[in-house]
Write a protein that holds these residues in place. Structure first.
Motif, PDB file in Angstrom:
ATOM      1  N   THR A  83       0.856  -1.185   0.000  1.00 11.50           N
ATOM      2  CA  THR A  83       0.000   0.000   0.000  1.00 11.50           C
ATOM      3  C   THR A  83       0.888   1.229   0.000  1.00 11.50           C
ATOM      4  OG1 THR A  83      -1.752  -1.136   1.220  1.00 11.50           O
ATOM      5  CG2 THR A  83      -1.788   1.273   1.243  1.00 11.50           C
ATOM      6  N   LEU A  84       0.589   2.182  -0.886  1.00  5.41           N
ATOM      7  CA  LEU A  84       1.422   3.374  -1.040  1.00  5.41           C
ATOM      8  C   LEU A  84       0.645   4.623  -0.642  1.00  5.41           C
ATOM      9  CD1 LEU A  84       3.025   2.592  -4.532  1.00  5.41           C
ATOM     10  CD2 LEU A  84       3.989   2.122  -2.266  1.00  5.41           C
ATOM     11  N   ASP A  85       1.308   5.534   0.053  1.00  3.55           N
ATOM     12  CA  ASP A  85       0.791   6.878   0.352  1.00  3.55           C
ATOM     13  C   ASP A  85      -0.608   6.854   0.957  1.00  3.55           C
ATOM     14  OD1 ASP A  85       3.118   8.078  -0.636  1.00  3.55           O
ATOM     15  OD2 ASP A  85       2.359   8.048  -2.680  1.00  3.55           O
ATOM     16  N   GLU A  86      -0.796   6.007   1.949  1.00  2.00           N
ATOM     17  CA  GLU A  86      -2.099   5.899   2.615  1.00  2.00           C
ATOM     18  C   GLU A  86      -2.225   6.975   3.695  1.00  2.00           C
ATOM     19  OE1 GLU A  86      -5.830   4.285   3.964  1.00  2.00           O
ATOM     20  OE2 GLU A  86      -4.707   4.255   2.086  1.00  2.00           O
ATOM     21  N   PRO A  87      -3.265   7.830   3.630  1.00  2.00           N
ATOM     22  CA  PRO A  87      -3.480   8.798   4.716  1.00  2.00           C
ATOM     23  C   PRO A  87      -3.672   8.074   6.040  1.00  2.00           C
ATOM     24  CG  PRO A  87      -4.832   9.337   2.796  1.00  2.00           C
ATOM     25  CD  PRO A  87      -4.260   7.971   2.548  1.00  2.00           C
ATOM     26  N   ALA A  88      -2.980   8.531   7.084  1.00  6.13           N
ATOM     27  CA  ALA A  88      -3.001   7.797   8.342  1.00  6.13           C
ATOM     28  C   ALA A  88      -2.628   8.694   9.515  1.00  6.13           C
ATOM     29  CB  ALA A  88      -2.028   6.615   8.278  1.00  6.13           C
ATOM     30  N   TYR A  89      -3.002   8.234  10.714  1.00  4.35           N
ATOM     31  CA  TYR A  89      -2.594   8.844  11.979  1.00  4.35           C
ATOM     32  C   TYR A  89      -2.104   7.733  12.902  1.00  4.35           C
ATOM     33  CZ  TYR A  89      -4.936  13.245  10.809  1.00  4.35           C
ATOM     34  OH  TYR A  89      -5.307  14.422  10.209  1.00  4.35           O
ATOM     35  N   VAL A  90      -1.073   8.007  13.671  1.00  2.00           N
ATOM     36  CA  VAL A  90      -0.608   7.064  14.698  1.00  2.00           C
ATOM     37  C   VAL A  90      -1.499   7.213  15.929  1.00  2.00           C
ATOM     38  CG1 VAL A  90       1.282   6.465  16.253  1.00  2.00           C
ATOM     39  CG2 VAL A  90       1.775   7.090  13.876  1.00  2.00           C
ATOM     40  N   LEU A  91      -2.069   6.098  16.380  1.00  2.00           N
ATOM     41  CA  LEU A  91      -2.892   6.098  17.580  1.00  2.00           C
ATOM     42  C   LEU A  91      -2.082   5.753  18.826  1.00  2.00           C
ATOM     43  CD1 LEU A  91      -6.073   4.223  16.261  1.00  2.00           C
ATOM     44  CD2 LEU A  91      -5.694   6.704  16.404  1.00  2.00           C
ATOM     45  N   HIS A  92      -1.159   4.807  18.676  1.00  2.00           N
ATOM     46  CA  HIS A  92      -0.379   4.361  19.833  1.00  2.00           C
ATOM     47  C   HIS A  92       0.895   3.691  19.327  1.00  2.00           C
ATOM     48  CE1 HIS A  92      -0.050   3.685  24.098  1.00  2.00           C
ATOM     49  NE2 HIS A  92       0.200   2.392  23.915  1.00  2.00           N
ATOM     50  N   ARG A  93       1.906   3.633  20.196  1.00  4.04           N
ATOM     51  CA  ARG A  93       3.179   3.017  19.835  1.00  4.04           C
ATOM     52  C   ARG A  93       3.618   2.071  20.959  1.00  4.04           C
ATOM     53  NH1 ARG A  93       7.204   7.668  17.834  1.00  4.04           N
ATOM     54  NH2 ARG A  93       7.847   7.515  20.014  1.00  4.04           N
ATOM     55  N   TYR A  94       4.118   0.885  20.547  1.00  2.00           N
ATOM     56  CA  TYR A  94       4.633  -0.098  21.498  1.00  2.00           C
ATOM     57  C   TYR A  94       6.084  -0.421  21.138  1.00  2.00           C
ATOM     58  CZ  TYR A  94      -0.416  -1.115  21.919  1.00  2.00           C
ATOM     59  OH  TYR A  94      -1.780  -1.029  22.077  1.00  2.00           O
ATOM     60  N   ASP A  95       6.913  -0.657  22.146  1.00  2.00           N
ATOM     61  CA  ASP A  95       8.263  -1.155  21.899  1.00  2.00           C
ATOM     62  C   ASP A  95       8.189  -2.566  21.349  1.00  2.00           C
ATOM     63  OD1 ASP A  95       9.590   1.143  22.780  1.00  2.00           O
ATOM     64  OD2 ASP A  95       9.582   0.465  24.867  1.00  2.00           O
ATOM     65  N   TRP A  96       8.940  -2.833  20.302  1.00  2.00           N
ATOM     66  CA  TRP A  96       8.979  -4.176  19.707  1.00  2.00           C
ATOM     67  C   TRP A  96      10.355  -4.808  19.898  1.00  2.00           C
ATOM     68  CZ3 TRP A  96      10.653  -6.110  14.540  1.00  2.00           C
ATOM     69  CH2 TRP A  96      10.172  -7.405  14.292  1.00  2.00           C
ATOM     70  N   SER A  97      11.376  -3.989  19.855  1.00  2.00           N
ATOM     71  CA  SER A  97      12.736  -4.419  20.125  1.00  2.00           C
ATOM     72  C   SER A  97      13.515  -3.188  20.564  1.00  2.00           C
ATOM     73  CB  SER A  97      13.369  -5.046  18.875  1.00  2.00           C
ATOM     74  OG  SER A  97      13.563  -4.062  17.873  1.00  2.00           O
ATOM     75  N   GLU A  98      14.815  -3.326  20.714  1.00  2.00           N
ATOM     76  CA  GLU A  98      15.619  -2.185  21.127  1.00  2.00           C
ATOM     77  C   GLU A  98      15.583  -1.053  20.114  1.00  2.00           C
ATOM     78  OE1 GLU A  98      19.568  -3.316  22.056  1.00  2.00           O
ATOM     79  OE2 GLU A  98      19.024  -4.528  23.800  1.00  2.00           O
ATOM     80  N   SER A  99      15.306  -1.381  18.860  1.00  2.00           N
ATOM     81  CA  SER A  99      15.370  -0.352  17.816  1.00  2.00           C
ATOM     82  C   SER A  99      14.076  -0.164  17.046  1.00  2.00           C
ATOM     83  CB  SER A  99      16.496  -0.694  16.815  1.00  2.00           C
ATOM     84  OG  SER A  99      16.217  -1.938  16.169  1.00  2.00           O
ATOM     85  N   SER A 100      13.044  -0.965  17.331  1.00  2.00           N
ATOM     86  CA  SER A 100      11.834  -0.945  16.504  1.00  2.00           C
ATOM     87  C   SER A 100      10.579  -0.722  17.341  1.00  2.00           C
ATOM     88  CB  SER A 100      11.704  -2.249  15.707  1.00  2.00           C
ATOM     89  OG  SER A 100      12.852  -2.464  14.905  1.00  2.00           O
ATOM     90  N   LEU A 101       9.505  -0.316  16.661  1.00  2.00           N
ATOM     91  CA  LEU A 101       8.222  -0.053  17.298  1.00  2.00           C
ATOM     92  C   LEU A 101       7.101  -0.764  16.548  1.00  2.00           C
ATOM     93  CD1 LEU A 101       8.406   3.836  17.825  1.00  2.00           C
ATOM     94  CD2 LEU A 101       8.561   2.105  19.633  1.00  2.00           C
ATOM     95  N   ILE A 102       6.056  -1.140  17.278  1.00  2.00           N
ATOM     96  CA  ILE A 102       4.780  -1.519  16.675  1.00  2.00           C
ATOM     97  C   ILE A 102       3.873  -0.305  16.760  1.00  2.00           C
ATOM     98  CG2 ILE A 102       2.727  -2.976  16.813  1.00  2.00           C
ATOM     99  CD1 ILE A 102       5.076  -4.557  15.922  1.00  2.00           C
ATOM    100  N   LEU A 103       3.342   0.115  15.633  1.00  2.00           N
ATOM    101  CA  LEU A 103       2.455   1.267  15.567  1.00  2.00           C
ATOM    102  C   LEU A 103       1.018   0.804  15.380  1.00  2.00           C
ATOM    103  CD1 LEU A 103       4.470   3.428  12.987  1.00  2.00           C
ATOM    104  CD2 LEU A 103       4.650   3.509  15.490  1.00  2.00           C
ATOM    105  N   GLU A 104       0.124   1.299  16.205  1.00  2.00           N
ATOM    106  CA  GLU A 104      -1.311   1.171  15.944  1.00  2.00           C
ATOM    107  C   GLU A 104      -1.707   2.429  15.178  1.00  2.00           C
ATOM    108  OE1 GLU A 104      -3.605  -1.064  16.418  1.00  2.00           O
ATOM    109  OE2 GLU A 104      -2.736  -2.489  17.851  1.00  2.00           O
ATOM    110  N   VAL A 105      -2.166   2.269  13.946  1.00  2.00           N
ATOM    111  CA  VAL A 105      -2.481   3.424  13.107  1.00  2.00           C
ATOM    112  C   VAL A 105      -3.927   3.362  12.637  1.00  2.00           C
ATOM    113  CG1 VAL A 105      -0.079   3.645  12.338  1.00  2.00           C
ATOM    114  CG2 VAL A 105      -1.687   2.312  10.962  1.00  2.00           C
ATOM    115  N   PHE A 106      -4.481   4.528  12.366  1.00  2.00           N
ATOM    116  CA  PHE A 106      -5.825   4.658  11.805  1.00  2.00           C
ATOM    117  C   PHE A 106      -5.653   5.187  10.394  1.00  2.00           C
ATOM    118  CE2 PHE A 106     -10.111   7.085  12.126  1.00  2.00           C
ATOM    119  CZ  PHE A 106     -10.779   6.037  11.523  1.00  2.00           C
ATOM    120  N   THR A 107      -5.980   4.349   9.402  1.00  2.00           N
ATOM    121  CA  THR A 107      -5.814   4.721   8.006  1.00  2.00           C
ATOM    122  C   THR A 107      -7.172   5.006   7.365  1.00  2.00           C
ATOM    123  OG1 THR A 107      -5.981   2.475   7.103  1.00  2.00           O
ATOM    124  CG2 THR A 107      -3.815   3.185   7.907  1.00  2.00           C
ATOM    125  N   ARG A 108      -7.144   5.798   6.321  1.00  2.00           N
ATOM    126  CA  ARG A 108      -8.419   6.222   5.721  1.00  2.00           C
ATOM    127  C   ARG A 108      -9.122   5.085   4.997  1.00  2.00           C
ATOM    128  NH1 ARG A 108     -11.180   8.764   1.419  1.00  2.00           N
ATOM    129  NH2 ARG A 108     -12.558  10.411   2.236  1.00  2.00           N
TER     130      ARG A 108
END
Length: 249
Positions: A6-31
């Motif tokens: 999926t390319l250029d999807e309008p979105a907002y980040v709702l919440h962020r979780y640590d996944w590793s020392e360098s990465s995140l899991i994002l809960e996003v709301f997309t159009r």
């Protein structure tokens, strides 16, 4: 088989979780695809280009791929248009995010609700503090309507009888809209409920509903709060409890 992208999807980040020392899991709301989970690999590294972009309450365009429950972020762009809300407006934005996290199923598109959320965030980021409470109530109504939890506001739910403009009616989680009873915490007149119903059916429902809510805030707020808490399955949302704790300091 090619991996879905999926390319250029309008979105907002709702919440962020640590996944590793360098990465995140994002809960996003997309159009176009609704609420979803996306892994942002390496985003916590100081050199990551995504690090200053993937913030809540900011309009984004995201590109991601994968067919699993958690997609993989490929690109992110800040759309701009407003600054980050502050103070009560910031907490109110987190409150809206918590509602979406608790009430929206994943991968269930709600384009009308997404557009309402985008306008609501713009209102929160503005300096018009008087519009804050009407904006919250308008979004709550639209959220309940879009997920099928709001009855028609121009008839009594169980009998389908038209509302008496001068009568008093209350919105309750298990019974819908009914005649107000002595133990109801709040109520609105039939004329006021009908005005709200008309605003929800307008061509620009968020703006119209915001205006309609401005005249009925005191009676509407406790009713919507009770209905939302019932469907969220908890007495008080975390963000609301935080607001109350800060006000008590």
């Amino acid at each position: 088989m090619a991996t879905k992208r999926t390319l250029d999807e309008p979105a907002y980040v709702l919440h962020r979780y640590d996944w590793s020392e360098s990465s995140l899991i994002l809960e996003v709301f997309t159009r176009h695809q609704g609420r979803m989970a996306i892994v942002a690999k390496g985003v916590k590294k100081p050199t990551s280009n995504f690090r200053p972009i993937l913030l809540p309450l900011q309009p984004l365009r995201l590109s991601f791929g994968g067919d699993a429950e958690i997609r993989t972020l490929k690109a992110a762009e800040w759309v701009g248009g407003h600054v980050m809300p502050t103070g009560d407006a910031l907490l109110s934005g987190y409150y809206l995010n918590e509602l979406l996290m608790r009430l929206l199923a994943r991968d269930d598109p709600h384009t009308v609700l997404f557009d309402a959320y985008a306008v609501a965030v713009q209102v929160l980021a503005s300096e018009h503090g008087e519009a804050l409470q009407p904006a919250l109530r308008a979004f709550e109504l639209l959220l309940l309507r879009e997920i099928g939890l709001l009855p028609s506001l121009d008839v009594q739910t169980l009998t389908l009888e038209p509302l008496d403009p001068a009568g008093r009616y209350s919105l309750v989680a298990e019974g819908g809209l009914r005649q107000s009873q002595a133990d109801d915490r709040a109520s609105l007149s039939g004329a006021q409920w009908r005005s709200l119903q008309q605003s929800l059916q307008a061509g620009a429902p968020f703006t119209a509903t915001l205006r309609a809510c401005a005249d009925v805030l005191n009676g509407l707020k406790p009713q919507l709060r009770a209905v939302l808490h019932y469907h969220c399955g908890m007495a008080t949302l975390h963000t609301r409890q935080l607001m109350m704790d800060l006000q008590a300091l």
